[in-house]
Each structure stands twice: as structure tokens, then as C-alpha cells.
Motif scaffolding. Sequence first.
Motif, PDB file in Angstrom:
ATOM      1  N   VAL A  38      12.223   8.775  10.224  1.00 26.28           N
ATOM      2  CA  VAL A  38      13.637   8.519   9.920  1.00 26.28           C
ATOM      3  C   VAL A  38      14.082   9.438   8.778  1.00 26.28           C
ATOM      4  O   VAL A  38      13.550   9.361   7.671  1.00 26.28           O
ATOM      5  CB  VAL A  38      13.855   7.042   9.534  1.00 26.28           C
ATOM      6  CG1 VAL A  38      15.329   6.785   9.223  1.00 26.28           C
ATOM      7  CG2 VAL A  38      13.364   6.132  10.665  1.00 26.28           C
ATOM      8  N   LYS A  85      23.015   1.908  -5.381  1.00 27.41           N
ATOM      9  CA  LYS A  85      23.762   2.702  -4.400  1.00 27.41           C
ATOM     10  C   LYS A  85      25.260   2.329  -4.429  1.00 27.41           C
ATOM     11  O   LYS A  85      25.628   1.227  -4.843  1.00 27.41           O
ATOM     12  CB  LYS A  85      23.181   2.500  -2.995  1.00 27.41           C
ATOM     13  CG  LYS A  85      21.693   2.890  -2.870  1.00 27.41           C
ATOM     14  CD  LYS A  85      21.499   4.396  -2.776  1.00 27.41           C
ATOM     15  CE  LYS A  85      20.046   4.832  -2.821  1.00 27.41           C
ATOM     16  NZ  LYS A  85      19.281   4.750  -1.630  1.00 27.41           N
ATOM     17  N   TYR A 143      16.150  15.458  -3.511  1.00 20.97           N
ATOM     18  CA  TYR A 143      15.962  14.450  -2.446  1.00 20.97           C
ATOM     19  C   TYR A 143      16.064  15.102  -1.071  1.00 20.97           C
ATOM     20  O   TYR A 143      15.148  14.985  -0.245  1.00 20.97           O
ATOM     21  CB  TYR A 143      17.014  13.330  -2.588  1.00 20.97           C
ATOM     22  CG  TYR A 143      17.138  12.467  -1.343  1.00 20.97           C
ATOM     23  CD1 TYR A 143      16.074  11.659  -0.922  1.00 20.97           C
ATOM     24  CD2 TYR A 143      18.306  12.461  -0.565  1.00 20.97           C
ATOM     25  CE1 TYR A 143      16.177  10.877   0.229  1.00 20.97           C
ATOM     26  CE2 TYR A 143      18.417  11.685   0.577  1.00 20.97           C
ATOM     27  CZ  TYR A 143      17.353  10.891   0.970  1.00 20.97           C
ATOM     28  OH  TYR A 143      17.447  10.125   2.107  1.00 20.97           O
ATOM     29  N   ALA A 198      10.136   6.042   1.600  1.00 18.92           N
ATOM     30  CA  ALA A 198      10.624   7.259   0.946  1.00 18.92           C
ATOM     31  C   ALA A 198      11.162   6.914  -0.425  1.00 18.92           C
ATOM     32  O   ALA A 198      11.455   5.768  -0.726  1.00 18.92           O
ATOM     33  CB  ALA A 198      11.742   7.899   1.774  1.00 18.92           C
ATOM     34  N   GLU A 199      11.276   7.936  -1.239  1.00 22.29           N
ATOM     35  CA  GLU A 199      12.143   7.862  -2.415  1.00 22.29           C
ATOM     36  C   GLU A 199      13.502   8.295  -1.896  1.00 22.29           C
ATOM     37  O   GLU A 199      13.609   9.336  -1.240  1.00 22.29           O
ATOM     38  CB  GLU A 199      11.657   8.811  -3.510  1.00 22.29           C
ATOM     39  CG  GLU A 199      10.370   8.372  -4.179  1.00 22.29           C
ATOM     40  CD  GLU A 199      10.534   7.112  -5.025  1.00 22.29           C
ATOM     41  OE1 GLU A 199      11.653   6.836  -5.482  1.00 22.29           O
ATOM     42  OE2 GLU A 199       9.532   6.408  -5.226  1.00 22.29           O
ATOM     43  N   GLY A 259       0.830  -1.208   0.000  1.00 19.42           N
ATOM     44  CA  GLY A 259       0.000   0.000   0.000  1.00 19.42           C
ATOM     45  C   GLY A 259       0.859   1.251   0.000  1.00 19.42           C
ATOM     46  O   GLY A 259       2.051   1.217   0.321  1.00 19.42           O
TER      47      GLY A 259
HETATM   48  P1  NAD Z   1      14.912   2.462   0.001  1.00 19.29           P
HETATM   49  O1  NAD Z   1      14.740   3.268  -1.240  1.00 19.29           O
HETATM   50  O2  NAD Z   1      15.811   1.276  -0.051  1.00 19.29           O
HETATM   51  O3  NAD Z   1      13.492   1.958   0.517  1.00 19.29           O
HETATM   52  C1  NAD Z   1      12.362   2.764   0.528  1.00 19.29           C
HETATM   53  C2  NAD Z   1      11.138   1.862   0.660  1.00 19.29           C
HETATM   54  O4  NAD Z   1       9.974   2.709   0.691  1.00 19.29           O
HETATM   55  C3  NAD Z   1      10.946   0.898  -0.520  1.00 19.29           C
HETATM   56  O5  NAD Z   1      10.631  -0.380  -0.039  1.00 19.29           O
HETATM   57  C4  NAD Z   1       9.761   1.483  -1.285  1.00 19.29           C
HETATM   58  O6  NAD Z   1       8.980   0.502  -1.953  1.00 19.29           O
HETATM   59  C5  NAD Z   1       8.989   2.152  -0.153  1.00 19.29           C
HETATM   60  N1  NAD Z   1       8.137   3.233  -0.643  1.00 19.29           N
HETATM   61  C6  NAD Z   1       8.477   4.244  -1.493  1.00 19.29           C
HETATM   62  N2  NAD Z   1       7.422   5.044  -1.702  1.00 19.29           N
HETATM   63  C7  NAD Z   1       6.396   4.559  -0.965  1.00 19.29           C
HETATM   64  C8  NAD Z   1       5.061   4.964  -0.748  1.00 19.29           C
HETATM   65  N3  NAD Z   1       4.558   6.049  -1.348  1.00 19.29           N
HETATM   66  N4  NAD Z   1       4.292   4.236   0.081  1.00 19.29           N
HETATM   67  C9  NAD Z   1       4.779   3.127   0.690  1.00 19.29           C
HETATM   68  N5  NAD Z   1       6.028   2.695   0.518  1.00 19.29           N
HETATM   69  C10 NAD Z   1       6.847   3.400  -0.289  1.00 19.29           C
HETATM   70  O7  NAD Z   1      15.385   3.496   1.105  1.00 19.29           O
HETATM   71  P2  NAD Z   1      16.320   3.271   2.365  1.00 19.29           P
HETATM   72  O8  NAD Z   1      17.727   3.484   1.969  1.00 19.29           O
HETATM   73  O9  NAD Z   1      15.940   2.012   3.050  1.00 19.29           O
HETATM   74  O10 NAD Z   1      15.901   4.528   3.263  1.00 19.29           O
HETATM   75  C11 NAD Z   1      14.822   4.443   4.177  1.00 19.29           C
HETATM   76  C12 NAD Z   1      14.662   5.771   4.887  1.00 19.29           C
HETATM   77  O11 NAD Z   1      15.856   6.097   5.583  1.00 19.29           O
HETATM   78  C13 NAD Z   1      14.392   6.943   3.934  1.00 19.29           C
HETATM   79  O12 NAD Z   1      13.474   7.804   4.549  1.00 19.29           O
HETATM   80  C14 NAD Z   1      15.735   7.629   3.811  1.00 19.29           C
HETATM   81  O13 NAD Z   1      15.573   8.999   3.552  1.00 19.29           O
HETATM   82  C15 NAD Z   1      16.313   7.374   5.184  1.00 19.29           C
HETATM   83  N6  NAD Z   1      17.779   7.340   5.230  1.00 19.29           N
HETATM   84  C16 NAD Z   1      18.471   6.508   4.401  1.00 19.29           C
HETATM   85  C17 NAD Z   1      19.869   6.487   4.478  1.00 19.29           C
HETATM   86  C18 NAD Z   1      20.677   5.555   3.589  1.00 19.29           C
HETATM   87  O14 NAD Z   1      21.904   5.681   3.559  1.00 19.29           O
HETATM   88  N7  NAD Z   1      20.067   4.595   2.887  1.00 19.29           N
HETATM   89  C19 NAD Z   1      20.542   7.295   5.381  1.00 19.29           C
HETATM   90  C20 NAD Z   1      19.781   8.133   6.209  1.00 19.29           C
HETATM   91  C21 NAD Z   1      18.408   8.137   6.140  1.00 19.29           C
END
Ligand code: NAD
Length: 342
Positions: free
Chosen positions: A132, A199, A160, A85-86, A60
Amino acid sequence: MINLLITGGAGFIGSNFTRFWIKNNPKDNVFVLDKLSYAGNKKSLEDLLNEKSNLTFIKGDICNYELLISFLEKYNITHIVHLAAESHVDRSITSPKNFIDTNINGTFFLLEAFRNYWYKKNKPSNYRFLHVSTDEVFGSLNDEDASFNESFPYNPRSPYSASKASSDHLVNAWIETYKLPINISNCSNNFGPYQFPEKLIPKAIIKILKGEKIPIYGKGENIRDWLYVEDHCRALELIIKSEFIGEKFCIGASNEIKNIDLIKLVCKEIDNLSISNLRKPSSELIEFVKDRKGHDYRYSIDSSKIKNLLNWESKISLKEGISKTIKWYLDEFEWWEQLSED
Ligand code: NAD
């Protein structure tokens, strides 16, 4: 007992966090809500779902307010960790709209659903919400600048980081105005298992395994502070269970390193594994490519607050984390094979 909603639980940090929470809190009920965008992968949770653990997966979108409110009510959610998130800066440069939709509007809908639900329940004191976020909201540092901390001014420079900064501002406003029990965390770059191959670290590992060029932006001079994802998950658990409602926490491992040195470390660790048929030294595969537009030069986090208040410290060194991550990508070829076409 906690009924925990993890948004974005099929993504990189989300799937690691789901795994971490179930292992450490086996009596809790965990609900993953994920849209399964290109970055979401149900396979990352497959073993947990097959084990019939207390995990429920629902596909969802967090932009669907009706879905959110009925979800919170149906499962009697007590805690939310908001990770949906994106998340990829390059994609935000080529197509920013999804970032506005999910990161800003999606967070708004989630805040509104939580506000209405929490008020309807008469504001239970044990309910919690953790938003987060990223250190990228603070902008770019020079070599001589002090590290980011919780009172650092926001200065996002990419679509972003601007979308994440906007979501942080919304969350702050909902904390101040409606007194919702929410925390914000701003973390540095994560790495580890289940990270989407676009990444930097998984991309480098996979390129080396395929014998392809490893693209590095500019001259690889940009500096990031890398945190192993399990250390991040532990910090998130400590924050959401803490007494410090409404507080903001910066999370980093003090592992600052230039991209080029990081990739050389990945190359060295893979070369040391004596895998047959790989070109050696794999650092010969490194190729410098045109720099990212508006590429932030340096991020650095001062984690004193979370260390002092919650006794959190990263436990996994950069070298150990890199070698664990390489091992995972070597073992889990099937997980990434289909995802790494470019
Ligand atoms: P990711 O892109 O790997 O995962 C994001 C997930 O969100 C995916 O499973 C996607 O399907 C889901 N998603 C996207 N849009 C959606 C929507 N509209 N409704 C429901 N689900 C949705 O991201 P990540 O690297 O796991 O990051 C997760 C969070 O942590 C993000 O908010 C990011 O900003 C934050 N963050 C990430 C990092 C990093 O290094 N990866 C560092 C600091 C903070």
C-alpha cells in the motif's frame, strides 16, 4: 480459506482495514503485526480482540527478518497487506531516519521473507501480497496539470514520499525479477475514524472541541484529493482478490479541495451540531502558520483503471465522510484524549 497478515494493523488505515476485512470475511484468519510506534494503538482493535474473533495481534517490527519468516511459516500466511510505515510528512522532515528504516528497509525485509517463504512452498498460485503506497510519490501538480495515473513518473519531494517511492521501486523490482504475486496501490489522502490526531482533519476536529487555534500551513491553498478510509479498504480488498497480479492501481475519490476550504467545511459541520460551550463560528479559530518546507501544492488522482478493471468507485462523499468522522471523534473521546497533547 485466507490467512491474512496485515502489517501496521494498529495504525489508522490498518485498523480500519482489519475491521473491514473481519466484517466481510468472517471465516478468514487475520494476523496483525505491528511495532506499536507512537502511531500504532492496540486500543483501535480492542473490541475485535475481546470478541475473540479470528484476529491475532503480534507486536513486532517488520525490520526483523527472522521474526517475519517464522511468522509466515507459523501462521501459514497466504495473503499480506503491507501497511506498516512511518507516515507523517512533518516527522519525516525533522527525523527522516525512521522513514528509511521502516519504509525502505522494512519493505525490503518483508519482500525477502515473502520471496523465500513463497519459493519454499513451491510458489502457490493463490498467494498474494499488496503493497500500500501513496500518491505523494508522484510529486506536486500545478492547477493545470493532468491527474496522476499508473504510468505517471515518480518525483517524490519529501523524505516521506522519497521513502515510499523507494519502497515502490523495490516492490516493482521484486515483481519483475522474482515474479512474486504482488500488487501496488497508490492512494490519495485518507480520512476517517482512528486517525492519529497529528493529521489535518482529526487535528482540526480536536482543536475545535478544545476551543484551541486550528493551525493551517501557509494560506491553506494546497489541494488534496480526500478519500474516506472505508472506500480505500474496499479498493484494497478488490485488488488483493483480483486476477490482476502484478498490476498497479491508483485510488482516489475526485474530491479535490483546498485545505482552507476543507477546514471550513469541518468547522461548519461541527457548528451545525449545536454542541454547547463551543465558540462559534469555529472558523474564527483558524490560524495560518509558517508553511511546511517543500510543501507539495496539489495532488490529484485519475482512478479510471480501478474503476474500469475492478468496478471500484468511492461511495462516501466528502461531506458525508466528514460528518461521520466528526461523530466518531465526538463519541470516542477516550481514544484520542491521551494522544492529542500538542
Ligand atoms: P499510520 O502511521 O497511522 O500507521 C502506521 C502503522 O505502522 C502504525 O500502527 C505503526 O505502529 C506501524 N509501524 C510503523 N513502523 C513499523 C515497523 N517497523 N514494524 C511494524 N509496524 C510498524 O499510517 P496510515 O495512515 O495508516 O498509513 C498506512 C499506509 O498507507 C502507509 O504505508 C502509508 O504510506 C499509506 N497511505 C496512507 C495514506 C493516508 O492518507 N493516511 C494515504 C495513502 C497511502
